[in-house]
Write a protein that holds these residues in place. Structure first.
Motif, PDB file in Angstrom:
ATOM      1  N   ASN A  24     -11.190   1.557  -4.498  1.00  0.00           N
ATOM      2  CA  ASN A  24     -10.261   2.678  -4.508  1.00  0.00           C
ATOM      3  C   ASN A  24     -10.577   3.668  -3.390  1.00  0.00           C
ATOM      4  O   ASN A  24      -9.695   4.265  -2.809  1.00  0.00           O
ATOM      5  N   ASP A  27      -9.036   2.996  -0.070  1.00  0.00           N
ATOM      6  CA  ASP A  27      -7.672   3.488  -0.086  1.00  0.00           C
ATOM      7  C   ASP A  27      -6.790   2.785   0.937  1.00  0.00           C
ATOM      8  O   ASP A  27      -6.267   3.415   1.856  1.00  0.00           O
ATOM      9  N   THR A  28      -6.701   1.485   0.831  1.00  0.00           N
ATOM     10  CA  THR A  28      -5.804   0.775   1.746  1.00  0.00           C
ATOM     11  C   THR A  28      -4.511   0.444   1.009  1.00  0.00           C
ATOM     12  O   THR A  28      -4.516   0.224  -0.196  1.00  0.00           O
ATOM     13  N   GLU A  29      -3.436   0.438   1.765  1.00  0.00           N
ATOM     14  CA  GLU A  29      -2.140   0.089   1.171  1.00  0.00           C
ATOM     15  C   GLU A  29      -2.107  -1.418   0.885  1.00  0.00           C
ATOM     16  O   GLU A  29      -2.858  -2.184   1.480  1.00  0.00           O
ATOM     17  N   ALA A  30      -1.190  -1.772   0.028  1.00  0.00           N
ATOM     18  CA  ALA A  30      -1.111  -3.187  -0.337  1.00  0.00           C
ATOM     19  C   ALA A  30      -0.782  -4.050   0.877  1.00  0.00           C
ATOM     20  O   ALA A  30      -1.355  -5.123   1.078  1.00  0.00           O
ATOM     21  N   TRP A  31       0.165  -3.554   1.721  1.00  0.00           N
ATOM     22  CA  TRP A  31       0.554  -4.377   2.872  1.00  0.00           C
ATOM     23  C   TRP A  31      -0.594  -4.494   3.868  1.00  0.00           C
ATOM     24  O   TRP A  31      -0.796  -5.524   4.491  1.00  0.00           O
ATOM     25  N   GLU A  32      -1.377  -3.433   3.969  1.00  0.00           N
ATOM     26  CA  GLU A  32      -2.527  -3.476   4.872  1.00  0.00           C
ATOM     27  C   GLU A  32      -3.527  -4.519   4.399  1.00  0.00           C
ATOM     28  O   GLU A  32      -4.073  -5.285   5.164  1.00  0.00           O
ATOM     29  N   LYS A  33      -3.720  -4.506   3.097  1.00  0.00           N
ATOM     30  CA  LYS A  33      -4.678  -5.415   2.492  1.00  0.00           C
ATOM     31  C   LYS A  33      -4.302  -6.863   2.769  1.00  0.00           C
ATOM     32  O   LYS A  33      -5.163  -7.697   3.057  1.00  0.00           O
TER      33      LYS A  33
END
Lengths: 420, 286
Positions: A24, A27-33
């Motif tokens: 957490n 704090d990466t966005e889902a698309w970044e991940k």
């Protein structure tokens, strides 16, 4: 022992919670991940003019295999056909906090466990007379997970049941434990340790250099496969004891590095004293006879093998008779190792554009009858056996050297037989 | 088109690799229970019935000669109408070529065919089928062997057996000669195939169709000949005696029936025969 395990379980859960928190924080966005995890850029390469194109996996794979084969054959050419075929190997798995890192997905420890499973199976396939033991490092201490044994299933089961990481890693504790265990094996056996090291530090109770010296004296060949970065102490350990040190780049590389240890290493005369080992070749027990088996200590119906010296019944081969200690094998177990002693010579490359010799080149691969011509009669890359001069396709080349260990061309010639 | 073919490649489609022993010394000797032409006619009917069992079944025939091995038939190539003609023509060419290669006549007795070569070729072909995609016929090997085992081929044949075992290819064996073949017994036992030595070879076709024609999936429903006790005892390298207990060289795994000072295979010098209990003290001494 079971109490010990239960005591350990609690911190593991806490560890997992910690990791969730870490996730957490980043704090990466889902698309970044998705991009970070898939590493899609790794499947592309640049050509001469800077254009991106997908990696030609097959050619790459074959080139890699050829390189490995060549390095192997040059090594074996130097030494005689002596190989350390009877190996006693301890596999040390680092389950310290660093093994929970998620740079390999889902985590280093899961990836390592998966590769260890593959390795253990491959190891026993190639070295049926050898034994493996598992050791884990956790919370700064080394713990013997399984004793030396020849059954792949029991090792894999034990490892999968104990997967969870915590605490620090200690190289010295692991080496001390392994050293103590390996000192008890007979002198003809090759003592080996492979350490799968995730941590970047070692937390030792004493001087690790002394332990390394002790291992060196006991002729234990220590190899380390690092999962994070190169460590001086690991490199030193491998140099001193004659092992291999390597650091895995990714999962595929890790697999290659581990499996490199499956074929027996060249025997070094001082490392193991050549000796004659007394072995028994038991016959199958008659069907329909009830006897008490010495390995499970229960009555079994039919099957099994009878020790030729003490007539005790054992369930599986190869094993050591529980009653009289005789090593029991069957002749196929010995035959399984013979290909290490009589390897197939590496095949020579044939240049694809061999215009003057075009007529001499056969149209089909000798092994699988696959056409050696691309559509449009362009010859494909192929190889030839230096002994029997037959042509083979690249797929057969890999199969022949990796699995079959026979050259079909040489085997189909009576003349080459008499030379051997 | 693809969904149809995926349905077609069900688990009862077979690829049958037949290895035929064409050793002329065996077929002309008194050990051969029937003439080669009679044998061939029964085998050809068997191959035809395999191809009739399923439209997608595939048959490949490899000839195991005395001096060479070669593919003589592949049902996936060429027209189906002239199946037998093309096979017989190829076979004749092969036999003539095989005879030309025979340089020395000094072979005593029947001599052994090059089973290791044809097994290796069959396995290479099967690997190609495995590589061809996830949908492929289920491969198996049938050895029709008559001549005796060649001890020089032991390592190569064992290598082939282990490779077949790894890729889950069963090796069936139908022994035509008068003696059992220890190699094929082991091959069938290790790979889970069927070993059969027919008693009455006049009815060879009957044996072949009842035992070897069924696909691997249907085999589980049949009562096939059970493997008889396979002797896994080893024979020593020094006297070729079959032994219960022996000494193994720790370096090259050569088998000896007595204690030697030096290994005759790899040249290592041995100390005293060792047991586990003495080794501990020895290790601590220096």
């Amino acid at each position: 022992m079971s109490n010990y395990g239960n005591g350990k379980r609690k911190p593991v859960n806490e560890e997992e919670d910690d990791e969730d928190d870490d996730g957490n924080e980043r704090d990466t966005e889902a698309w970044e991940k998705a991009y970070a995890d898939e590493r899609s850029w790794e499947s592309l390469q640049e050509d001469e003019s800077g254009l991106l194109r997908p990696i030609d996996n097959q050619a790459l794979h074959h080139a890699q295999y050829r390189r490995r084969l060549r390095s192997l054959s040059s090594a074996s050419a130097a030494s005689r056909i002596q190989k350390g075929l009877i190996r006693y190997l301890y596999l040390v798995i680092d389950l310290s906090r660093a093994a929970g890192e998620m740079d390999l997905r889902p985590s280093r420890m899961v990836v390592v466990a998966k590769q260890v499973e593959a390795f253990v199976r491959e190891f026993f396939d190639q070295n049926p007379l050898s034994q493996i033991g598992l050791v884990v490092i956790k919370d700064g201490v080394a713990q013997c997970l399984t004793d030396l044994g020849g059954s792949p299933e029991s090792h894999i089961k034990a490892l999968m049941g104990k997967l969870g990481c915590s605490g620090e890693a200690s190289l010295q504790n692991a080496l001390e434990l392994v050293h103590e265990q390996l000192n008890q094996i007979p002198s003809y056996g090759h003592r080996e340790v492979i350490i799968l090291y995730s941590a970047l530090s070692t937390c030792d109770p004493g001087d690790v250099m002394e332990t390394i010296l002790k291992c060196k004296k006991s002729k234990i060949r220590c190899s380390v496969i690092g999962l994070s970065a190169e460590l001086y102490i690991c490199k030193y350990l491998c140099q001193e004891t004659g092992g291999l040190y390597s650091v895995a780049l990714d999962e595929a590389h890790l697999k290659d590095l581990i499996l490199e240890h499956a074929p027996p290493p060249p025997a070094i005369a001082e490392f193991a004293i050549a000796n004659l080992i007394k072995m028994g070749f038991p016959q199958r027990a008659a069907e329909g006879v009830i006897s008490i088996c010495s390995c499970h200590k229960e009555a079994k119906f039919g099957g099994g093998y009878i020790c030729p010296r003490c007539k005790a019944r054992v369930c599986e081969l190869p094993t050591e008779c529980r009653i009289c200690g005789l090593t029991l094998v069957s002749s196929p177990h010995l035959a399984r190792s013979y290909h290490h002693l009589f390897p197939v010579t590496p095949f020579d490359d044939v240049a694809p554009s061999l215009a003057p010799n075009q007529h001499r080149r056969p149209k089909n691969c000798f092994g699988c009858q696959h056409s050696l011509l691309n559509p449009g009669n362009i010859p494909v890359h192929c190889v030839t056996c230096p002994k029997c001069k037959q042509f083979f396709c690249l797929d057969c080349d890999i199969y022949i050297h990796e699995s079959l260990h026979n050259c079909p061309g040489c085997e189909s010639l009576r003349d080459s037989k008499s030379v051997d | 088109m693809t969904p149809v073919s995926s349905k077609q490649y069900a688990d009862d489609v077979s690829l049958l690799m037949v290895l035929i022993d064409t050793n002329p010394l065996f077929w002309s000797s008194s050990a051969a229970p029937l003439s080669f032409s009679k044998f061939l006619s029964q085998v050809l009917s068997f191959l035809n019935s395999i191809l009739l069992l399923n439209q997608l079944n595939q048959v490949m025939v490899i000839a195991t000669g005395l001096n060479s091995c070669d593919y003589i038939y592949d049902s996936s190539k060429g027209p189906t109408s002239q199946r037998v003609e093309s096979l017989l023509q190829k076979l004749e060419e092969f036999v003539v070529k095989d005879e030309e290669l025979n340089k020395d006549d000094s072979v005593d007795g029947i001599g052994s065919s090059l089973l290791s070569g044809s097994l290796s070729m069959a396995l290479c072909s099967i690997q190609r089928i495995f590589r061809s995609g996830s949908l492929h016929p289920q491969p198996r090997i049938l050895c029709m062997h008559g001549s005796q085992d060649g001890p020089g081929q032991y390592v190569a044949i064992m290598n082939s057996i282990f490779s077949a075992q790894r890729s889950m290819v069963p090796i069936d064996s139908c022994v035509i000669g008068s003696q059992h073949s220890a190699f094929l017994q082991q091959a069938s036992y290790i790979t889970g195939g069927v070993y059969l030595k027919p008693q009455h070879l006049d009815g060879l076709f009957q044996y072949l169709t009842t035992v070897f024609a069924t696909d691997l999936h249907s085999r589980s429903f049949l009562q096939l000949p059970k493997p008889v006790g396979v002797d896994f005892r080893a024979s020593c390298f020094c006297h070729k005696n079959t032994i219960d207990m022996g000494y193994i060289c720790s370096v090259c795994l050569s088998i000896f029936c007595k204690h030697h000072k030096k290994c005759s295979t790899c040249g290592s010098a041995f100390g005293q025969p060792q047991t586990v209990s003495t080794s501990n003290q020895k290790r601590k001494a220096p």
